[in-house]
Design a protein around this motif. Structure first.
Motif, short mmCIF file in Angstrom:
data_model
loop_
_atom_site.label_atom_id
_atom_site.label_comp_id
_atom_site.label_asym_id
_atom_site.label_seq_id
_atom_site.Cartn_x
_atom_site.Cartn_y
_atom_site.Cartn_z
N HIS A 56 30.06 41.52 44.95
CA HIS A 56 30.33 42.96 45.03
C HIS A 56 29.08 43.80 44.79
CE1 HIS A 56 29.89 42.20 40.82
NE2 HIS A 56 29.62 43.46 40.68
N VAL B 156 36.37 47.31 43.65
CA VAL B 156 36.33 45.86 43.42
C VAL B 156 37.64 45.42 42.78
CG1 VAL B 156 35.14 44.03 42.17
CG2 VAL B 156 33.83 45.89 43.16
N GLY C 244 36.20 43.75 37.85
CA GLY C 244 35.94 45.06 38.45
C GLY C 244 36.33 46.18 37.50
N SER D 210 38.19 39.10 40.45
CA SER D 210 37.68 40.35 40.98
C SER D 210 38.36 41.54 40.30
CB SER D 210 37.93 40.38 42.48
OG SER D 210 37.22 41.38 43.07
N GLY E 43 33.91 43.14 48.89
CA GLY E 43 33.47 43.44 47.54
C GLY E 43 34.16 42.57 46.50
#
Lengths: 651, 213
Positions: free
Chosen positions: A224, A302, A283, A279, A219
């Protein structure tokens, strides 16, 4: 490896037995949950034992007498096995009461089959010692989790989510296959062992291919997209298992590949660190903008994968720069975060599952005030929500703190590494702050305040659902308060990377961590004492209670409360270039304004771009090739003839 | 005196031309039956060590190819009352010309494959190639579904010819595998035929075009 295989056998029995017992749902769920939990417990004990007395054990299985496949369990595998079996056991127990509503007995039985298959496949993935074994188990893992995601297939949305997941996991597997193919072309052996002798350019190619493949499972940010779709679709304990440990197999793949390549160039650390930063930050920002409880948790996964990769990246930079302390702290922090995230994320998903199970809705803005009717769920969810942004004295703090120290050690290095270490620190701080905002939002809206809809009046039920949450929350506290044993485990797990540093004096760092958590514990204790004092002093006096957020209004209504959107709006406005928000809000005009409303939706920038750059052109191309399918059988045979001729003469 | 194998193969090649020129289904079935018999007795004259088992296998092949499949197809024609015409896409004369060109091309091409097949039998590989491509041709150039099934069987005959040159043991395993496929294939096709007939009241395969999305 006997106990390991025995535990897998018990787990598979827990999957197969329900198929025969579907006529008696209670017995079926009991058998499935008990056997899977028992097998996981055995596996957990065995893996933990192996971490304390590390010996690499190998077992070879002959597949159809043609391909020998090998499984090896060293301390790195054992560390991941601990996380896998811990979460599997908890979720198996949880499933007993969670699956009680469903009147589809056969489907539940099949769900137990794939559930056990998924656990066994994950355990085998982290112990696989050659390409065939790895890919085989990887595919079993992807397929069984696909069938679990598609459990409630009646809803079109769920089918789409499962399809998206299948696409991502298969494309990811293709990339991994390509990476292994390149490795095989160079070493002419399916074993992982010989890969360290490859030329540097090949190693880089293999690493990048594998990074994309494993990233899609883990992810990682642009890959993701399946996470926030698949998690709400799957049953909650499956979300817990997938988000808690299955995506970690991607992390395992990356770190194992790093170990077998034995290539300590700075570029690897830079790639991993950059991927982790993107990420992590993206995220957590997206987590803030979600309206669905499970989608928030999915995006938070994530983010946490990002943190783990930051840790790994710091470790890799430490290795390439020759800083043993930085290397070990980075890797150990990242690995410990794998375990920590597995615990608190499965805890949070199980809590979300309870909310979903009892109220029937996962939309944050329809809930509220649940802690009054769900005290255990609320309290354990609070512990998870405090652990996830890395607040002491919970476990998230320990691992993130290790990564911080590792990164601070990198500041003394030269130019690029200095910048990267600084970025890691700043990024982690940003992520931590935003994660705190995201989880105060979730906790505040869902569990505090007043119910926003009639369905939020539910109470908690089901002892087997509450027990795993309590255990997971307790584990979060224990790791936070007594980190030494778990730190030793994580440092033990770094051993197979063969950094060859010998014993590193880590006690001072462990000491610092322990001291900070102690201080936090003292703070907590003071808070509890104050609470007790208050209770004591107010006993006998009349205390009036009124609705939360009453603010002195005479007629407060539930609609006056903060909503999830309004809480996150100011932060999201700041990150607008990264998170496009579509708002629908007719302005209020005049003295007697007409009725107005507000609706907002965050759009996933990665999904949008991927749709624009990959999906649309591919669809366009294949739309242009539609004429090939004309329905004339004679011309179809002509195609076959053409293919044969081409194959004969040109290949 | 010519070698019996080459004589048989020459007759097989002629049967290809006849099949290209025949317009009626019963005639076509007979030609294919003859072709099947000729092809399946080729191994008997090839100088392999003939065991009893081998002879039994060869005879079994002959029964299925020469009698089983043709009879089954003839009955299928009667049962579904199919047009007796093969309904060509490419005309008969053009087909004949194509057949001739095909044979010449096969003879020209066959040495280039460089297979260890048919050492000593000049016609073996050319006729095998001819049969395979001619079968494809029938599949493509005839609208009648039965004619297409026959084309498929002709292709299979060609594959069998290539198989004859293997050693006896391996050959029978391969051959029986193929035969099983063919039998299953023919039966499935017969069932599909009945369905096509029921749906479209005809077995003209161009009607299948309407099934397109």
């Amino acid at each position: 490896m006997q106990p390991f295989f025995l535990s897998l056998l018990i787990i598979s029995c827990g999957g197969i037995l329900p198929l025969f017992l579907w006529r008696r749902p209670l017995l079926m769920r009991g058998a499935g949950a008990t056997l899977i939990a028992a097998g996981s417990l055995l596996g957990l004990v065995d893996a933990a034992r192996q971490l304390y007395a590390p010996v690499a054990v190998t077992a070879t299985v002959d597949l159809l007498n043609t391909v020998p496949i090998t499984f090896t369990s060293d301390s790195l595998s054992a560390f991941f096995l601990v996380a896998i079996f811990a979460v599997s056991g908890l979720t198996a127990v949880y499933s007993f009461h969670y699956m009680d509503k469903s009147d589809h007995a056969v489907r539940t039985a099949v769900h137990y089959l794939f559930f056990s298959l998924l656990i066994a496949a994950m355990a085998l993935v982290v112990t696989a010692d050659d390409m065939i074994a790895f890919l085989l188990c990887w595919e079993i893992m992807s397929l069984s989790s696909f069938f679990l995601v598609v459990y409630s297939y009646e809803k079109e949305q769920n089918r789409r989510a499962a399809f998206l997941y299948a696409v991502f996991s298969q494309v990811g597997a293709m990339f991994i296959l390509a990476a292994f193919g390149v490795m095989y072309a160079c070493t002419e052996s399916f074993a992982f062992a010989g890969a360290s002798g490859m030329p540097a350019a090949i190693k880089l190619l293999v690493f990048i291919l594998a990074m994309v493949g494993f990233g899609s499972k883990a992810g990682l940010f642009p890959l993701h997209i399946w996470l926030p779709q698949a998690h709400p679709a799957a049953p909650s304990h499956i979300s817990a298992l997938m988000s808690g440990v299955m995506i970690k197999t991607g992390i395992y793949g990356i770190i194992r590949l790093y170990a077998i390549l034995e290539w300590h160039a700075p570029v690897l650390g830079q790639i991993v660190l950059a991927a982790g930063l993107v990420s992590g930050v993206m995220g957590v920002i997206y987590a803030l903008g979600q309206k669905d409880l499970k989608k928030v948790l999915a995006f938070s996964s994530v983010e946490n994968v990002g943190i783990i990769l930051i840790g790994m990246g710091v470790g890799m930079i430490g290795v390439s720069a020759g800083k043993p302390i930085m290397a070990v702290l980075g890797f150990a922090g990242g690995l410990l975060h794998v375990l920590n995230h597995a615990l608190f994320k499965s805890l949070l998903f199980m809590g979300a599952g309870m909310v979903l199970h009892r109220t029937g809705t996962g939309v944050i803005d329809h809930l509220g005030g649940l802690i009054k009717r769900m005290p255990i769920t609320g309290t354990t969810f609070l512990i998870g929500a405090l652990a996830i942004p890395g607040l002491p004295p919970f476990n998230g703090f320990v691992s993130e703190f290790l990564i911080y120290i590792g990164a601070f050690n990198g500041i003394a290095l030269g130019k690029t590494n200095f910048v990267l270490s600084l970025l890691a620190i700043v990024g982690m701080a940003l992520i931590g702050g935003l994660a705190l905002a995201a989880f105060t939002r979730v906790f505040g809206i869902v569990f505090q305040g007043e119910p926003r809809s009639p369905s939020a009046q539910a109470i908690e039920q089901g002892p087997t659902m509450l027990l795993p949450m309590i255990v997971a929350a307790a584990a979060c506290v224990v790791i936070g308060v007594f980190p030494t044993a778990f730190l030793t485990m994580a440092i033990q797990a770094v051993e197979p990377l063969q950094l060859g540093y010998g014993r590193i004096p880590l006690t001072p760092f462990i000491q610092i961590t322990a001291t900070i958590t102690r201080a936090a514990v003292v703070l907590f204790a003071v808070f509890l004492i104050l609470l007790a004092l208050r209770k004591l002093l107010y006993s006998g006096k009349t205390v009036t209670r009124s609705g939360t957020w009453g603010c002195g209004f005479t007629q407060p209504s539930a609609r006056m409360q903060y909503t999830g959107s309004s809480y996150a709006a100011s932060i999201l406005a700041f990150f607008k270039p990264l998170v496009p928000i579509e708002e629908d809000h007719p302005p209020v005009i005049g003295r007697f304004p007409v009725k107005t409303h507000y609706q907002s939706r965050t759009r996933d920038i990665a999904e949008h771009q991927m749709d624009r750059l990959i999906v649309k052109p591919v669809l366009f191309l294949f739309d242009k090739l539609r004429w090939l399918q004309h329905g004339d059988i004679h011309l179809y045979i002509g195609y076959i003839l053409l293919a044969i001729v081409v194959a004969l003469f040109f290949v | 005196m010519m070698d019996p194998v080459d004589t048989l193969l020459a007759m097989v090649l002629l049967s290809v031309l006849i099949s290209f020129g025949s317009s009626r289904l019963p005639a076509l079935i007979k030609v294919i039956a003859f072709q099947g018999v000729a092809v399946s007795i080729v191994p008997l004259f090839m100088g392999h060590e003939m065991t009893w088992g081998g002879i039994v296998f060869t005879l079994a092949t002959l029964m299925i190819r020469g009698i089983g499949i043709p009879v089954y197809l003839s009955r299928a024609i009667k049962k579904v009352a199919i047009h007796r015409e093969v309904e060509p896409v490419v005309g008969y004369h053009a087909s004949l010309l194509a057949g001739l060109v095909l044979i010449v091309a096969a003879i020209y091409v066959s040495p280039k494959f460089n297979l260890p097949v048919g050492k000593g039998y000049i016609l073996l590989l050319p006729s095998a190639i001819t049969l395979i491509v001619a079968g494809m041709f029938l599949l493509m150039a005839r609208r009648n579904a039965i004619a297409m099934v026959l084309g498929y069987i002709m292709m299979e005959n060609g594959i069998y010819l290539v198989g004859t040159t293997f050693s006896m043991r391996a050959q029978h395993i391969v051959e029986f595998g193929i035969l099983l496929d063919v039998l299953a294939g023919v039966m499935i096709m017969a069932i599909i035929l009945q369905n096509i007939k029921k749906t479209f009241n005809d077995v003209n395969t161009t009607l299948l075009r309407t099934l397109k999305e």
